[in-house]
Design an enzyme around this catalytic site. Sequence first.
Site, PDB file in Angstrom:
ATOM      1  N   HIS A  75       0.721  -1.045   0.019  1.00  0.00           N
ATOM      2  CA  HIS A  75      -0.020  -0.071   0.056  1.00  0.00           C
ATOM      3  C   HIS A  75       0.721   1.381   0.143  1.00  0.00           C
ATOM      4  CE1 HIS A  75      -3.331  -2.805   1.288  1.00  0.00           C
ATOM      5  NE2 HIS A  75      -3.877  -1.854   1.213  1.00  0.00           N
ATOM      6  N   GLU A 108      -1.880   6.136  -0.463  1.00  0.00           N
ATOM      7  CA  GLU A 108      -3.337   6.128  -0.234  1.00  0.00           C
ATOM      8  C   GLU A 108      -3.525   7.434   0.535  1.00  0.00           C
ATOM      9  OE1 GLU A 108      -4.638   2.901   2.487  1.00  0.00           O
ATOM     10  OE2 GLU A 108      -6.636   3.349   2.069  1.00  0.00           O
ATOM     11  N   ASP A 114     -12.139  -3.234   1.467  1.00  0.00           N
ATOM     12  CA  ASP A 114     -12.745  -3.759   2.889  1.00  0.00           C
ATOM     13  C   ASP A 114     -14.246  -3.832   2.487  1.00  0.00           C
ATOM     14  OD1 ASP A 114     -10.424  -4.071   4.774  1.00  0.00           O
ATOM     15  OD2 ASP A 114     -10.057  -2.279   3.809  1.00  0.00           O
TER      16      ASP A 114
HETATM   17  N1  ADE Z   1      -5.951  -2.373   6.021  1.00  0.00           N
HETATM   18  C1  ADE Z   1      -7.107  -2.858   5.491  1.00  0.00           C
HETATM   19  N2  ADE Z   1      -7.595  -1.911   4.599  1.00  0.00           N
HETATM   20  C2  ADE Z   1      -6.617  -0.923   4.659  1.00  0.00           C
HETATM   21  C3  ADE Z   1      -6.412   0.194   3.880  1.00  0.00           C
HETATM   22  N3  ADE Z   1      -7.524   0.714   2.987  1.00  0.00           N
HETATM   23  N4  ADE Z   1      -5.211   0.888   3.885  1.00  0.00           N
HETATM   24  C4  ADE Z   1      -4.068   0.222   4.577  1.00  0.00           C
HETATM   25  N5  ADE Z   1      -4.336  -0.756   5.458  1.00  0.00           N
HETATM   26  C5  ADE Z   1      -5.620  -1.453   5.453  1.00  0.00           C
HETATM   27 ZN    ZN Z   2      -6.022  -1.995   1.271  1.00  0.00          ZN
END
Ligand code: ADE
Ligand code: ZN
Length: 338
Positions: free
Chosen positions: A196, A199, A278
Amino acid sequence: MTIQQFITAIPKSELHLHIEGSFEPELMFAIAQRNGIQLKYKSAAEVKEAYKFSNLQDFLDIYYAGAGVLLHEQDFYDLTRAYLLKCKEQNVVHTEIFFDPQTHTDRGVAFDTVINGIWRALREAEAEWGITSLLIMSYLRHLSEESAFETLQHGLRHKDKIVAVGLDSSEKGNPPSKFERVFAASREAGFLTVAHAGEEGPSEYIHEALNLLHVSRIDHGNRCLDDESLVQRLVEMKMPLTLCPLSNVALRVIQGMEEHPVKRMLDLGLRATIHSDDPAYFGGYMNENYLETARALHLTKEDVLQLVVNSFEAGFDSAAQKAKNIAAARAFYEAHKD
Ligand code: ADE
Ligand code: ZN
């Protein structure tokens, strides 16, 4: 066929899904009850009421609390089975699933309990429904490098079940550089890598994920648009960006779906893809993510096909399997483009 029908029926691939983030409140309550755990909410409806987030950390606090009711192998099996049933309903034919071992091992749940429950559900879904899947073990970036190394040791005992390692959780203040050594050890052991990046964190974290972690995909990556030379680099590398539109709205990465950069990214030549992140927390699975994005950005069937093909191409499954899935998606488009 309408664009909505087209999105719903085309075979799709999911590359950014946290299994703990697919934990629906109803199942959470059922598992809490059988494990004798009292949740702080009275009903599933009350849980959903609490899902109003201002940022990533707000969400993570609730997400880790929810995962706290998962204790036994059967719990992890039920969680995974429920997600795979959604895949079947939504024509997701291939999925690459993140799991966060430290969320569970830190509470005293054995690594083997987690992975064995998930694994049994994956194997059954492939046998029963033909859904193919791979597992990505994600390190929690708010925890220490030492804890990530311990997790790697567990992962090595299950090397046959894990294709890649990832990096998730609280991004700001936890740059990829913190995990350079554990990612090097993970690659040496034969795992692919993803992270990730960009974001909530700055575009610099995307540079770090490329330069220091040698990732094969960037998860999210929205903030690359702040840096023109980075965009150029990502285009040249054909680097997949696994975008999650409903997540971005729910966590206020953007102020509304109309602002989502996925169409702009496609136009820039970036290898953008769409996923659910999620889904139990952000209001939808794969189809809802595609549908909401298509509605807000007026995506065409060609755009949707491009996103679907990008996602199959970016998978870690075999070239033969990818070619078969891409051919099926293209055939579907040819049959229903008008
Ligand atoms: N863990 C679960 N969803 C996440 C997200 N969108 N960004 C970072 N960690 C996560
Ligand atoms: Zn994620």
